[in-house]
Motif scaffolding. Structure first.
Motif, mmCIF file in Angstrom:
data_model
loop_
_atom_site.group_PDB
_atom_site.id
_atom_site.type_symbol
_atom_site.label_atom_id
_atom_site.label_comp_id
_atom_site.label_asym_id
_atom_site.label_seq_id
_atom_site.Cartn_x
_atom_site.Cartn_y
_atom_site.Cartn_z
ATOM 1 N N GLY A 1 0.818 -1.212 0.000
ATOM 2 C CA GLY A 1 0.000 0.000 0.000
ATOM 3 C C GLY A 1 0.849 1.258 0.000
ATOM 4 O O GLY A 1 0.549 2.226 -0.704
ATOM 5 N N ALA A 2 1.933 1.247 0.780
ATOM 6 C CA ALA A 2 2.834 2.409 0.819
ATOM 7 C C ALA A 2 3.505 2.606 -0.548
ATOM 8 O O ALA A 2 3.641 3.735 -1.028
ATOM 9 N N GLY A 3 3.909 1.508 -1.174
ATOM 10 C CA GLY A 3 4.499 1.604 -2.508
ATOM 11 C C GLY A 3 3.501 2.121 -3.527
ATOM 12 O O GLY A 3 3.820 2.978 -4.363
ATOM 13 N N LEU A 4 2.282 1.629 -3.460
ATOM 14 C CA LEU A 4 1.237 2.086 -4.372
ATOM 15 C C LEU A 4 0.923 3.565 -4.143
ATOM 16 O O LEU A 4 0.703 4.320 -5.094
ATOM 17 N N ALA A 5 0.947 3.998 -2.886
ATOM 18 C CA ALA A 5 0.700 5.416 -2.576
ATOM 19 C C ALA A 5 1.770 6.300 -3.214
ATOM 20 O O ALA A 5 1.467 7.381 -3.733
ATOM 21 N N ARG A 6 3.007 5.849 -3.198
ATOM 22 C CA ARG A 6 4.076 6.621 -3.844
ATOM 23 C C ARG A 6 3.844 6.716 -5.343
ATOM 24 O O ARG A 6 4.062 7.760 -5.953
ATOM 25 N N ILE A 7 3.424 5.609 -5.945
ATOM 26 C CA ILE A 7 3.138 5.616 -7.383
ATOM 27 C C ILE A 7 2.018 6.603 -7.687
ATOM 28 O O ILE A 7 2.116 7.394 -8.629
ATOM 29 N N VAL A 8 0.967 6.600 -6.885
ATOM 30 C CA VAL A 8 -0.164 7.500 -7.087
ATOM 31 C C VAL A 8 0.289 8.960 -6.984
ATOM 32 O O VAL A 8 -0.186 9.817 -7.727
ATOM 33 N N GLU A 9 1.215 9.239 -6.085
ATOM 34 C CA GLU A 9 1.734 10.602 -5.935
ATOM 35 C C GLU A 9 2.477 11.068 -7.183
ATOM 36 O O GLU A 9 2.418 12.238 -7.549
ATOM 37 N N VAL A 10 3.191 10.165 -7.836
ATOM 38 C CA VAL A 10 4.075 10.520 -8.951
ATOM 39 C C VAL A 10 3.350 10.547 -10.297
ATOM 40 O O VAL A 10 3.656 11.365 -11.161
ATOM 41 N N VAL A 11 2.373 9.674 -10.458
ATOM 42 C CA VAL A 11 1.703 9.525 -11.744
ATOM 43 C C VAL A 11 0.776 10.709 -12.006
ATOM 44 O O VAL A 11 0.096 11.187 -11.104
ATOM 45 N N ASP B 1 -7.374 2.827 -0.148
ATOM 46 C CA ASP B 1 -7.988 4.155 -0.059
ATOM 47 C C ASP B 1 -7.217 5.194 -0.880
ATOM 48 O O ASP B 1 -6.950 6.306 -0.419
ATOM 49 N N LEU B 2 -6.857 4.806 -2.102
ATOM 50 C CA LEU B 2 -6.068 5.678 -2.969
ATOM 51 C C LEU B 2 -6.771 6.008 -4.279
ATOM 52 O O LEU B 2 -6.174 6.635 -5.151
#
Length: 175
Positions: free
Chosen positions: A38-48, A70-71
């Motif tokens: 989830g933390a890794g996916l959150a970082r991806i969501v921030e960058v994309v 919840d992203l």
């Protein structure tokens, strides 16, 4: 295995095979892995970029992961409203509509409006159509309560595979 529901069921099945301290350790392992991913996916969501994220969120698997953590870029309310827009033409063909009442603890409350004169089973068919499009758009919804759905008076409905009601459909195709 890429279906979110299948994976969830498989995880539950595997966890069910443990007992006592082993069960606690297994659950802790699953929760730790979920937090990590989830933390890794959150970082991806921030960058994309947002358009890319919106395209990714259209994929069933990615949408499930985004919801799980919840992203998702659109709120549950927005996704439910879009889903209801998809089913409105069907409801309109039966002189009906659906009103969004609210979401409380994962339970979506709707109100069916209008009537389907001469076709009592159509309201049950409408409820099924609404539930199907809502669950596709917002899998985090645990239940859909639709006020205004009237029974056809024929007694308990027969059910088919998966417990889905076998319904006498009106001549309009469900979306």
């Amino acid at each position: 295995m890429t279906d979110v529901d299948e994976v969830g069921a498989r995880i539950e099945q595997l966890l069910g095979g443990f007992s006592g301290t082993d069960a606690e350790l297994a659950e802790d392992l699953v929760h730790t892995l979920l937090e990590f991913y989830g933390a890794g996916l959150a970082r991806i969501v921030e960058v994309v970029d947002r358009p890319v994220l919106d395209r990714l969120a259209e994929d069933d698997l990615v949408r499930g992961l985004l919801v799980l953590h919840d992203l998702h870029p659109r709120s549950t309310h927005e996704r439910v409203a879009e889903a209801l827009d998809k089913v409105r033409p069907y409801l309109g063909s039966h002189a009906g509509d659906v009103e969004f009442v609210g979401i409380d603890d994962g339970v979506l409350r709707l109100r069916l409006q209008g009537s389907c004169d001469g076709c009592p089973s159509s309201t049950v068919t409408a409820k099924y159509a609404i539930e199907r499009v809502v669950r596709e758009a917002a899998p985090e919804i645990s239940d859909v309560v639709v006020d205004g759905v009237v029974a056809d008076g024929a007694g308990p409905a027969e059910t088919g595979p998966g417990g889905r009601p076998l319904l006498p459909l009106c001549p309009v195709e469900v979306p």
